[in-house]
Design an enzyme around this catalytic site. Structure first.
Site, mmCIF file in Angstrom:
data_model
loop_
_atom_site.group_PDB
_atom_site.id
_atom_site.type_symbol
_atom_site.label_atom_id
_atom_site.label_comp_id
_atom_site.label_asym_id
_atom_site.label_seq_id
_atom_site.Cartn_x
_atom_site.Cartn_y
_atom_site.Cartn_z
ATOM 1 N N GLN A 158 37.242 80.820 -8.262
ATOM 2 C CA GLN A 158 36.409 81.038 -7.255
ATOM 3 C C GLN A 158 37.034 82.483 -6.477
ATOM 4 O O GLN A 158 38.164 83.164 -6.586
ATOM 5 C CB GLN A 158 37.034 80.491 -5.568
ATOM 6 C CG GLN A 158 36.512 80.599 -4.375
ATOM 7 C CD GLN A 158 35.334 79.304 -4.302
ATOM 8 O OE1 GLN A 158 34.616 79.347 -5.497
ATOM 9 N NE2 GLN A 158 34.730 80.813 -2.736
ATOM 10 N N LYS A 181 33.491 71.783 -2.728
ATOM 11 C CA LYS A 181 33.135 71.520 -4.154
ATOM 12 C C LYS A 181 34.314 70.271 -4.543
ATOM 13 O O LYS A 181 34.069 69.752 -5.883
ATOM 14 C CB LYS A 181 33.830 73.037 -5.496
ATOM 15 C CG LYS A 181 32.748 73.829 -4.839
ATOM 16 C CD LYS A 181 33.020 74.817 -5.730
ATOM 17 C CE LYS A 181 32.308 76.486 -4.564
ATOM 18 N NZ LYS A 181 32.497 77.859 -5.780
ATOM 19 N N ASP A 224 29.595 78.275 -13.343
ATOM 20 C CA ASP A 224 28.943 79.428 -12.210
ATOM 21 C C ASP A 224 27.618 80.251 -12.971
ATOM 22 O O ASP A 224 26.817 81.020 -12.143
ATOM 23 C CB ASP A 224 30.469 79.968 -11.877
ATOM 24 C CG ASP A 224 30.285 80.016 -10.639
ATOM 25 O OD1 ASP A 224 29.544 78.922 -9.699
ATOM 26 O OD2 ASP A 224 32.271 80.397 -10.274
HETATM 27 N N1 GUN Z 1 32.552 83.003 -4.531
HETATM 28 C C1 GUN Z 1 31.433 83.313 -3.298
HETATM 29 N N2 GUN Z 1 30.473 82.395 -4.607
HETATM 30 C C2 GUN Z 1 31.344 82.305 -5.087
HETATM 31 C C3 GUN Z 1 30.225 81.361 -6.494
HETATM 32 O O1 GUN Z 1 29.155 80.991 -5.625
HETATM 33 N N3 GUN Z 1 31.178 80.931 -6.938
HETATM 34 C C4 GUN Z 1 32.819 81.605 -7.179
HETATM 35 N N4 GUN Z 1 33.229 80.752 -8.234
HETATM 36 N N5 GUN Z 1 32.913 82.561 -6.293
HETATM 37 C C5 GUN Z 1 31.993 82.523 -5.427
#
Ligand code: GUN
Length: 292
Positions: free
Chosen positions: A96, A52, A119
């Site tokens: 995350q 990311k 998100d």
């Molecule tokens: N863990 C697994 N998928 C995601 C996601 O799309 N966003 C976040 N913040 N954590 C995750």
């Protein structure tokens, strides 16, 4: 069979975002800034977060990675979130997941300012999505909509079977595809671990979204000819022929199911890269809304 290339599509979207950033720079506007919080040392989570952060650099965004120890208290983490909520330079941030067991994930999600909830996990954004109001869409379902749109696959009137009811993928994509929207108007069945006669249902799917998190769970006998497959699975399985000792596979038995499918997303290189692209898109939108 047409391979739905999420890697290529995500690159096109990233180029579109980079062009927007170039225009912002030309006008001396504010460069979008995404922050990411990671708690602990989980290797998979670290890889995702690093992807990311790297993607931010690719499109010209600023990014901040905040790495916190696994033993951080819930209160301390909430304090960190409050700093980001108040920081006017940060347009959006993500925490995350998963978080360590001693931290209440839902409490953390609720503490994010919905305007900065890149998100799209906050109840305000889930509520807006459900009511078809403008808000931030969760990145993976948003990425699936983009893939369908850009490959000119029209779900309207089709039977979509979603397998898996997670808050992040299954539930929201089932809502979105049933809505009165350009990439929508489908008849949706949401199947899950308690569904009886799953095969009877998946055999009726014109479009099958697999989001259960079980390697090769959807087999060729479970789908009809010309099915459209969206595979959201990212399962690591042992593979001694690889240097790493493992490889990534989806929820769908790609080798056999692809022979019956009209369209299919591969793993890796399908939905995964789209999630990151749409996270960037959400950040750009949040930054532009702030400026407006
Ligand atoms: N863990 C697994 N998928 C995601 C996601 O799309 N966003 C976040 N913040 N954590 C995750």
């Amino acid at each position: 069979m047409i391979l739905i290339d999420g890697k290529l599509t995500s690159q096109i979207i990233k180029e579109e975002i980079a062009n927007s950033v170039a225009t912002i720079k030309k006008k001396n506007g504010k460069i979008p800034h995404l922050a990411a919080i990671i708690v602990g040392e989980d290797p998979a989570s670290k890889i995702y977060v690093n992807h990311k952060v790297k993607a931010c650099a690719q499109v010209g965004f600023n990014s901040t990675l905040i790495e916190l120890p696994i033993d951080i208290t819930e209160e301390q983490l909430l304090d960190e979130l409050e700093i980001l909520n108040k920081d006017t330079d940060i347009d959006g941030f993500i925490v995350q997941l998963p978080l360590p067991d001693h931290i209440d994930e839902q409490k953390v999600i609720m503490a994010v300012n919905p305007k900065k909830d890149i998100d799209g996990f906050h109840p305000v954004n889930i509520g807006k999505m459900t009511l078809e109001l403008p808000g931030i869409l969760p990145a993976t379902p948003y990425g699936i909509l983009e893939l369908l749109e850009r490959y000119k696959i029209e779900p309207s009137g089709k039977h979509v079977v979603v397998v898996g009811r997670s808050h992040i993928v299954g539930r929201p994509i089932s809502i979105l595809l049933s809505q009165k929207r350009e990439t929508g108007n489908a008849t949706v069945t949401l199947a899950h671990s308690r569904t009886k006669n799953l095969k009877e249902i998946t055999l009726q799917a014109d479009i099958l979204v697999a989001a259960i998190g079980k390697a090769n769970f959807i087999t060729a006998d479970m789908v009809k000819n010309d099915v459209i497959i969206i595979d959201v699975g990212t399962n690591s399985i042992p593979d001694t022929s690889r240097k790493s000792g493992h490889r990534l596979v989806g929820d769908v038995d790609f080798e056999r199911v692809s022979k019956k499918a009209s369209y299919i997303t591969p793993v890796p290189g399908g939905v995964g890269p789209m999630t990151i692209a749409m996270l960037l898109k959400n950040t750009l939108t949040a930054a532009q809304k702030k400026e407006a």
